[in-house]
Design an enzyme around this catalytic site. Structure first.
Site, PDB file in Angstrom:
ATOM      1  N   GLY A  70       3.387  -1.743  -2.855  1.00 13.11           N
ATOM      2  CA  GLY A  70       3.177  -0.804  -1.636  1.00 13.11           C
ATOM      3  C   GLY A  70       4.423   0.231  -1.178  1.00 13.11           C
ATOM      4  CG  ASP A 125       4.246  -2.150   1.900  1.00 13.69           C
ATOM      5  OD1 ASP A 125       4.529  -3.430   2.363  1.00 13.69           O
ATOM      6  OD2 ASP A 125       3.059  -2.080   1.390  1.00 13.69           O
ATOM      7  CG  ASP A 128       1.140  -8.339   8.993  1.00 13.93           C
ATOM      8  OD1 ASP A 128       0.982  -8.342  10.142  1.00 13.93           O
ATOM      9  OD2 ASP A 128       0.048  -8.816   8.324  1.00 13.93           O
ATOM     10  CG  PHE A 177      -5.839  -3.730   6.530  1.00 12.65           C
ATOM     11  CD1 PHE A 177      -5.017  -4.587   6.324  1.00 12.65           C
ATOM     12  CD2 PHE A 177      -6.202  -2.624   5.469  1.00 12.65           C
ATOM     13  CE1 PHE A 177      -4.562  -4.962   4.668  1.00 12.65           C
ATOM     14  CE2 PHE A 177      -5.756  -2.904   4.291  1.00 12.65           C
ATOM     15  CZ  PHE A 177      -5.117  -4.015   3.913  1.00 12.65           C
ATOM     16  CB  VAL A 178      -2.329   0.781   8.530  1.00 13.98           C
ATOM     17  CG1 VAL A 178      -2.621   0.887   9.885  1.00 13.98           C
ATOM     18  CG2 VAL A 178      -0.900   0.101   7.790  1.00 13.98           C
ATOM     19  CG  ASP A 184      -3.375  -2.210  -1.624  1.00 14.24           C
ATOM     20  OD1 ASP A 184      -2.500  -2.592  -1.125  1.00 14.24           O
ATOM     21  OD2 ASP A 184      -4.057  -3.003  -2.454  1.00 14.24           O
ATOM     22  NE  ARG A 190      -1.338   0.271  -4.545  1.00 14.44           N
ATOM     23  CZ  ARG A 190      -0.952  -0.801  -4.102  1.00 14.44           C
ATOM     24  NH1 ARG A 190      -0.149  -0.763  -3.000  1.00 14.44           N
ATOM     25  NH2 ARG A 190      -1.163  -2.002  -4.313  1.00 14.44           N
TER      26      ARG A 190
END
Ligand code: 5GP
Ligand code: MG
Length: 209
Positions: A70, A125, A128, A177-178, A184, A190
């Site tokens: 990511g 990236d 969370d 959810f991004v 991805d 991506r």
């Protein structure tokens, strides 16, 4: 929390991103519902992160450890603006299988570089639950890193479990959810130059009766 005794250059608080009015480019509009962070805004913030990191590490022979896959876009932009000699290695960590919920952590690529006695900056990236960076920083400490800090493009604090905080944060994002700019869904999206939100039907297709 990872620590390093080095001084910290003040970095402005990460902006809380809600929505953007930017239009989804036509080539991506089939699956992307909205642009959350436009390309230009990302570039400006990445420059700020790189400036702070450069000020903190320019005399430290920094080792940048980036997590695959990511970070590809973020890492490429960030490290080219770090104006001092550094070492970079990639670590493969996979916590998401093909869905949008957290799974177990698996190492898919180990480091080549010896981290013993090094000042290490881990780049990821998105932060969370914090499980990934907690495990990775623990691993790097066990491998003998002398100092550890973490840098993430995105922070989603709503799902944090263990109190982990990153040292350098690009943006705070809502509980969504991004995808895009390296992130991805099932290894797709991506290549988006912006961070966007996926249409619900892409990850939760209606089941036929
Ligand atoms: P954590 O271990 O902090 O729960 O999750 C970190 C990893 O989960 C990130 O490196 C990223 O790969 C993945 N992840 C968490 N949230 C998102 C998201 O909104 N979109 C994408 N594409 N990946 C996410
Ligand atoms: Mg990841």
């Amino acid at each position: 929390m990872p620590s390093s005794p080095l001084p910290r250059t003040p970095l402005s608080a990460p902006p809380h991103v809600r929505t953007s009015r930017a239009v989804v480019p036509r080539g991506h509009s089939r699956d992307i519902a909205a642009v959350l962070i436009p390309q230009l805004r990302i570039q400006r913030r990445v420059a700020e992160l790189a400036a702070a990191i450069s000020a903190d590490y320019r005399d430290q022979e920094l080792l940048v450890v980036a997590l695959l896959n990511g970070t590809v876009a973020f890492l490429a932009d960030l490290m080219r603006q770090m104006e001092f000699p550094l070492t970079m290695d990639l670590m493969g960590v996979s916590s998401y299988r093909s869905g949008t919920t957290s799974g177990d952590l698996a190492y898919t690529k180990r480091l080549k570089v010896d981290v013993r006695g090094r000042q290490v900056l881990v780049v990821d990236d998105i932060l969370d639950t914090g499980k990934t960076l907690t495990a990775v920083t623990r691993e790097l400490k066990a491998l003998g890193a002398a100092g550890l800090r973490t840098c993430v493009l995105l922070d989603k604090p709503t799902s944090r479990s263990g109190g982990f905080e990153a040292d350098y944060v690009g943006f705070v994002v809502p509980h969504l959810f991004v995808v895009g700019y390296g992130l991805d869904y099932a290894e797709k999206y991506r290549n988006l130059p912006f961070v966007g939100v996926l249409k619900k039907e892409v990850y939760a297709p209606e089941t036929p009766e």
